[in-house]
Scaffold this active site. Sequence first.
Site, mmCIF file in Angstrom:
data_model
loop_
_atom_site.group_PDB
_atom_site.id
_atom_site.type_symbol
_atom_site.label_atom_id
_atom_site.label_comp_id
_atom_site.label_asym_id
_atom_site.label_seq_id
_atom_site.Cartn_x
_atom_site.Cartn_y
_atom_site.Cartn_z
ATOM 1 C CE LYS A 1 -4.557 1.045 0.471
ATOM 2 N NZ LYS A 1 -5.341 0.370 -0.202
ATOM 3 N N GLY B 1 -21.150 6.361 4.478
ATOM 4 C CA GLY B 1 -20.273 7.411 3.152
ATOM 5 C C GLY B 1 -21.000 6.240 1.793
ATOM 6 C CB VAL C 1 -17.036 2.248 -2.711
ATOM 7 C CG1 VAL C 1 -17.815 0.397 -2.394
ATOM 8 C CG2 VAL C 1 -15.364 1.959 -3.258
HETATM 9 P P1 NAD Z 1 -14.289 8.075 -1.354
HETATM 10 O O1 NAD Z 1 -13.157 8.863 -0.472
HETATM 11 O O2 NAD Z 1 -14.967 8.469 -2.420
HETATM 12 O O3 NAD Z 1 -16.209 7.683 -0.281
HETATM 13 C C1 NAD Z 1 -15.847 7.802 1.108
HETATM 14 C C2 NAD Z 1 -16.954 8.741 1.898
HETATM 15 O O4 NAD Z 1 -16.512 8.834 2.960
HETATM 16 C C3 NAD Z 1 -16.891 10.353 1.265
HETATM 17 O O5 NAD Z 1 -18.296 10.666 0.405
HETATM 18 C C4 NAD Z 1 -16.772 10.696 2.674
HETATM 19 O O6 NAD Z 1 -17.849 12.167 2.163
HETATM 20 C C5 NAD Z 1 -17.886 9.844 3.569
HETATM 21 N N1 NAD Z 1 -16.697 10.205 4.483
HETATM 22 C C6 NAD Z 1 -16.225 10.540 5.410
HETATM 23 N N2 NAD Z 1 -15.539 10.764 6.993
HETATM 24 C C7 NAD Z 1 -17.769 10.193 6.727
HETATM 25 C C8 NAD Z 1 -18.134 10.135 8.512
HETATM 26 N N3 NAD Z 1 -17.652 10.501 9.496
HETATM 27 N N4 NAD Z 1 -20.386 9.858 7.939
HETATM 28 C C9 NAD Z 1 -19.704 9.858 6.488
HETATM 29 N N5 NAD Z 1 -19.451 9.265 5.276
HETATM 30 C C10 NAD Z 1 -18.107 9.990 5.604
HETATM 31 O O7 NAD Z 1 -13.690 6.344 -0.594
HETATM 32 P P2 NAD Z 1 -14.063 5.099 -1.354
HETATM 33 O O8 NAD Z 1 -12.878 4.973 -2.133
HETATM 34 O O9 NAD Z 1 -16.060 5.068 -2.124
HETATM 35 O O10 NAD Z 1 -13.895 4.427 -0.008
HETATM 36 C C11 NAD Z 1 -14.994 4.163 0.917
HETATM 37 C C12 NAD Z 1 -14.381 3.354 1.654
HETATM 38 O O11 NAD Z 1 -13.719 1.601 1.083
HETATM 39 C C13 NAD Z 1 -12.790 3.148 2.267
HETATM 40 O O12 NAD Z 1 -12.021 2.357 3.752
HETATM 41 C C14 NAD Z 1 -12.000 2.374 1.149
HETATM 42 O O13 NAD Z 1 -10.453 2.670 1.796
HETATM 43 C C15 NAD Z 1 -12.201 1.431 0.984
HETATM 44 N N6 NAD Z 1 -12.844 0.619 0.023
HETATM 45 C C16 NAD Z 1 -12.051 1.320 -2.074
HETATM 46 C C17 NAD Z 1 -12.403 0.409 -3.062
HETATM 47 C C18 NAD Z 1 -12.590 1.241 -4.376
HETATM 48 O O14 NAD Z 1 -12.459 0.387 -4.816
HETATM 49 N N7 NAD Z 1 -12.174 2.655 -3.673
HETATM 50 C C19 NAD Z 1 -11.211 -0.618 -2.403
HETATM 51 C C20 NAD Z 1 -11.668 -1.722 -1.183
HETATM 52 C C21 NAD Z 1 -11.887 -0.723 -0.124
#
Ligand code: NAD
Length: 347
Positions: free
Chosen positions: A80, A180, A184
């Site tokens: 990572k 959130g 995703v």
């Molecule tokens: P992202 O940054 O696009 O979405 C995260 C969302 O959470 C944002 O809209 C943000 O405003 C919101 N957020 C922040 N603080 C918050 C709170 N206190 N309460 C509610 N919402 C809040 O990220 P993502 O790519 O959608 O990833 C989301 C999670 O999934 C992360 O932990 C990431 O590591 C994990 N993940 C993502 C992927 C991927 O394909 N993008 C793959 C595996 C794991």
Amino acid sequence: MAVLNHMRNLGYGEVFIRHNAASHLNAIIAIHSSLLGPALGGCRLAVYPDDDAALHDALRLAEGMTYKAALAGLDHGGGKAVIIEPRGAFDRHALFSAFGDMVHQLGGRYYTAEDSGTTPEDMHVIRSVTPYVTGATIGDGGSGDPSPFTALGVRCGIQACIKFVLHQDSLTGLHICVQGVGSVGYHLCRELHAMGARLTVADTDANKTARVAQEFGATIVSVSDIAQIECDVFAPCAFGGIINDISIPQLRCRIIAGAANNQLAMEHHGDVLAARGITYAPDYAINAGGLINVAQELKGYREEIARSRTLKIFDTIWNILEEAKHSNIAPHRVAARIARNRLTSVK
Ligand code: NAD
């Protein structure tokens, strides 16, 4: 030394750190394992309270990537990268070029990809410097945004949990709370809405919740309430550490199944969930869809193959839950055991 202390606490560690003043790059690449193949894992761009927090994040996330790849049957190790977001204005192209050079210096031991805070366009910039990158834009021969695949896998994992716990195939009318609705979370809401689920959502960004309310009829609640709503499934899709001493007594869900990495603040929190009768789909088992998609890119991208492998997350979660039930061990421990068994089989 703080770096070595972190490694000792986690029981492993190979870390590469680079500072480049001209591009404002402060980056960390952690490689947890190369046993199954070159390490593959996303590059996160985020603001951290201090350098120590960034290092800890990189080390913990890299370990999760090893288990994720092992459970998904991929021939990749876990790694990572974390780029500490520069304060104030910065040149994004220069930042990701400098990071690409850092990745290149590792000679293919680590392949980077998109993660929180980074985009396919950033991967495109990295690709101009090194071949060791996935998730570039589709026009660039890449597989594009991995988030829809992550969401697809989470939806399959939720279906497995529902079948296991509630003995039903349909999601129609079930109440699912999504914490959130970013990359995703948005696609997960789309998947779940199409299957007839009733959605409640929260996000710190009001534009994002408004969008899912309008498109999928989701009910919006505050970020402080979402984990406490009575529901069938709570799907954390925002940040890690959400399952902790404070949140567990407040949870009123039957299942926790979401995309966020490192959902359990501490390992024993998975045991506490099991004792409370809440079924937990281990994060690195259910959120592997994006990794499966970018790994496919390295073999010559074919969307249908990535999709069919992602659909198998249903079986992965089902098997974990079955083994957990039969051995009376919490699902997160079963998942770790399956992943470690695969790793020891190639040692
Ligand atoms: P992202 O940054 O696009 O979405 C995260 C969302 O959470 C944002 O809209 C943000 O405003 C919101 N957020 C922040 N603080 C918050 C709170 N206190 N309460 C509610 N919402 C809040 O990220 P993502 O790519 O959608 O990833 C989301 C999670 O999934 C992360 O932990 C990431 O590591 C994990 N993940 C993502 C992927 C991927 O394909 N993008 C793959 C595996 C794991």
